[in-house]
Design an enzyme around this catalytic site. Structure first.
Site: not given
Length: 285
Positions: A113-114
Site C-alpha cells: 500500500g505504499c
C-alpha cells in the site's frame, strides 16, 4: 497467473471450544513496474486486475500524463530456484513519452500500500494536488446510496475480510466500477485504471473508499479529477488540507447513520457549513 485468494488450514478457537478449520485469505504478491525495461517500483499487491493497476498507477504517480502514452502492457511471472517470487508489469511507453520518462527515471521499493512511490524529496512529497473540476451536486441520500452500494460488490472482501476497495458511483449508472486489493492505494490505482480503460471520467460521480483518507489518497483522487471522495474512515489533517487546496469535497466517517463533510460542502448542499475552528487557548506562562 497467481490466484488472488487461497484457502489455508487453521486451528479455530471460538465460544470456548477448539476445532480444526480452514480460512480463505488474500494472496499478497510482489508486483514490479518497469517502463521500457527501466525499473521504477515494487509494490505488494493482490494479483488481480493488473492491467488496471498498470494504467492507474502510471497516471496517479505522474509517470504519464495520459493513458495514450502507453503502447502495451505485458505480465511476466518471475521465479527463482523453482519458486514464484512475483509478477513483472512491463509497461511499454510510446517513443516520445519513453524518452521523457527515462530522463527522470527513479528506482524505489515500497511496502504494502505504499503511496509515495518514486518520491525523492520532502518538497515533492508535499506537491500541491491538481485542482478538480466543479463536478455534480449530490444529496446526502445519494452519498449514502453510493456508500451502501459498494459493500455488496466487494467479492474478495466477502470471502477474506482482509482487503480494501475503491468504487465509483454516478447518478445515472450507479456503481460503475469496483476494484479490491490488500493495499488501499492499490485499490484506488486499479479503479483509476478501470475508469480510464472504460472511457469514464471521475468528474461526474463519487469515488468511494473503504479505508482512511491520507494525503496520497487525496493526491491520487485529484489526479483523476474526482470532485467528491467519500470514505468510511476518518481523514488525516494533511489530507483535509490537501482536499481543500484541490477544491475537492472530502466526506468521511460514512456509516449507516450518516457522514461528515470536511471540505467544500457546496456539493452536498443540504449539509450545513462547518463551524469555524476553535481558537487555541494561549499557553500558560
Amino acid at each position: 497467473m497467481v490466484k488472488p485468494v487461497i484457502r489455508v488450514p487453521c486451528a479455530i478457537w471460538r465460544d470456548g471450544e477448539g476445532r480444526p478449520g480452514e480460512r480463505a485469505i488474500p494472496e499478497e504478491t510482489a508486483i514490479a513496474f518497469t517502463f521500457n525495461t527501466a525499473s521504477y517500483a515494487v509494490m505488494m499487491a493482490t494479483p488481480q486486475d493488473l492491467e488496471d493497476f498498470a494504467v492507474g498507477f502510471s497516471l496517479t504517480e505522474g509517470v504519464i500524463a495520459s493513458a495514450d502514452a502507453i503502447d502495451s502492457v505485458e505480465f511476466v511471472e518471475e521465479d527463482a530456484d523453482g519458486r514464484a517470487v512475483g509478477i513483472e508489469l512491463r509497461i511499454w511507453l510510446k517513443a516520445r513519452d519513453a524518452a521523457e520518462f527515462l530522463g527522470r527515471r527513479r528506482k524505489m521499493a515500497g511496502p504494502t500500500g505504499c503511496g509515495l512511490c518514486g518520491i525523492e524529496s520532502l518538497v515533492e512529497a508535499m506537491r500541491p494536488p491538481p485542482e478538480v473540476g466543479e463536478g455534480q451536486v449530490f444529496t446526502p441520500e445519494e452519498l449514502m446510496t453510493a456508500v451502501n452500494s459498494l459493500f455488496p460488490q466487494q467479492v474478495l472482501n466477502q470471502e477474506t475480510r482482509a482487503v480494501h476497495a475503491a468504487g465509483f458511483w454516478t447518478r445515472g449508472r450507479g456503481l460503475v466500477a469496483v476494484r479490491e486489493d490488500v493495499g488501499r492505494h492499490n485499490a484506488l490505482d486499479k479503479l483509476a485504471g478501470a475508469l480510464v480503460r472504460e472511457n469514464a471520467t471521475a468528474r461526474e460521480g463519487i469515488v468511494v473508499l473503504t479505508s482512511r483518507v491520507s494525503i496520497e489518497m487525496v493526491q491520487k483522487s485529484a489526479c483523476i479529477g474526482a470532485p467528491i471522495v467519500v470514505a468510511v474512515s476518518a481523514p488525516t489533517a494533511l489530507a483535509v488540507r490537501m482536499a481543500e487546496a484541490a477544491g475537492m469535497t472530502l466526506v468521511a466517517i460514512a456509516r449507516k447513520d450518516g457522514f461528515e463533510v470536511f471540505t467544500h460542502p457546496h456539493r452536498v448542499p443540504l449539509v450545513p457549513e462547518a463551524a469555524p475552528p476553535l481558537q487555541q487557548s494561549p499557553r500558560a506562562g
